[in-house]
Design an enzyme around this catalytic site. Structure first.
Site, PDB file in Angstrom:
ATOM      1  CG  ASP A  62      -1.871   1.340   1.094  1.00 28.05           C
ATOM      2  OD1 ASP A  62      -2.013   1.725  -0.064  1.00 28.05           O
ATOM      3  OD2 ASP A  62      -2.944   1.279   2.033  1.00 28.05           O
ATOM      4  CB  ALA A  63       3.248   2.342  -2.333  1.00 24.59           C
ATOM      5  CE  LYS A  64      -3.781   4.813   0.422  1.00 18.28           C
ATOM      6  NZ  LYS A  64      -3.431   3.819   1.263  1.00 18.28           N
ATOM      7  NE  ARG A  65       6.125   4.469  -3.630  1.00 20.94           N
ATOM      8  CZ  ARG A  65       6.429   5.419  -2.037  1.00 20.94           C
ATOM      9  NH1 ARG A  65       6.145   6.258  -1.874  1.00 20.94           N
ATOM     10  NH2 ARG A  65       6.930   4.772  -1.670  1.00 20.94           N
TER      11      ARG A  65
END
Length: 279
Positions: free
Chosen positions: A93-96
């Site tokens: 879960d990085a939401k890059r």
């Protein structure tokens, strides 16, 4: 590991739509772990071992590791999942979200460095910012669509030619970006109507649904709104309610109890039931 195949197997063979989020907050770790250089790894590893047979995937939140300079512990944790629990996929879960050349580096970070099976990304820079992730054909690409926070409506509910922005995105991903069948969408449990709308727009595309548990999302409405025609299609995430179910040395056992209860609550509303139901 092919993420979509592993996810489909988990839905069917382990009879679970539960995703456990791994968001380790040092201030909330059990007292016997505090002060240990590997406290985050040990905490999360015990949770993983206690719940792996109950989940369809794990979702470590990268910020909780990087803020503590624990990136190497995150690498070790993902390696542990793959070694000890083969077939259980890991979503980073990085939401890059960035332009193509930088997105290439973020994709390498997620898939080459951390060996994640899927990653969450922000799609609002457009197709070219997503393309570097799509090049990893066996990996899952989970794009933010209708997020669980109240402020998500500031942009996601804007009218764009007679439809809301989140609807346009869901349709675009489903019809144009998902050529390899590797995409999923994030839709918050706090907005069940929007879950149902995204399901209508995207067919059987997997949906990662945060917001159940501490954020107040309702399990029944989430499942009824979001399951596909086979009673699958969802990764319903619970983090804090499971991670911090106990605060003593038996914290992992306490987490397992809540994880099992959450899985069973989810399964009560799935229809049709999978053919090989797990006891």
């Amino acid at each position: 590991m092919n993420f979509m195949h592993a996810l489909g197997s988990a839905w069917k063979d382990r009879n679970t739509l539960l995703c456990v989020g791994l968001d380790p907050d040092p201030a909330r770790l059990p007292a016997h772990l505090k002060g240990r250089p590997d406290a985050i790894l040990e905490f999360c590893r015990a949770i993983v071992d206690a719940t792996a047979d109950l989940v369809c995937c794990f979702k470590p939140q990268i910020a909780y590791f990087s803020a503590c300079r624990a990136e190497e512990q995150l690498e070790a944790l993902i390696a542990h999942v793959h070694t000890r629990h083969p077939g259980v996929p890991v979503i980073l879960d990085a939401k890059r979200g960035d332009i193509g050349s930088t997105a290439e580096q973020y994709a390498k970070e997620a898939f080459d460095r951390y060996q994640a099976d899927a990653v969450t990304i922000n799609p609002y820079l457009g197709r070219d910012s997503v393309a570097p992730y799509l090049a990893y054909r066996d990996k899952g690409i989970i794009l933010l669509c209708r997020t669980s926070n109240p402020g998500g409506s500031d942009l996601q509910f804007l009218d764009v030619g007679g439809e809301k922005l989140y609807e346009r995105l869901a349709r675009m991903v489903s019809e144009e970006w998902n050529e390899s069948g590797q995409c999923g969408l994030v839709v918050g449990a706090t907005f069940p109507r929007e879950i149902a709308r995204v399901r209508t727009l995207t067919g059987n595309m997997p949906l990662l649904v945060p917001g159940v548990g501490a954020q107040g999302g309702d399990i029944e409405t989430t499942v009824r709104a979001g399951c596909d025609g086979n009673g699958n299609g969802l990764m319903i995430n619970s983090s804090r309610a499971i991670l911090y179910a106990g605060s003593g040395e038996d914290y992992a056992e306490a987490s397992r109890i809540i994880a099992r209860e959450t899985r069973d609550a989810i399964n009560r509303y799935r229809a049709p039931a999978p053919a090989a139901a797990r006891p």
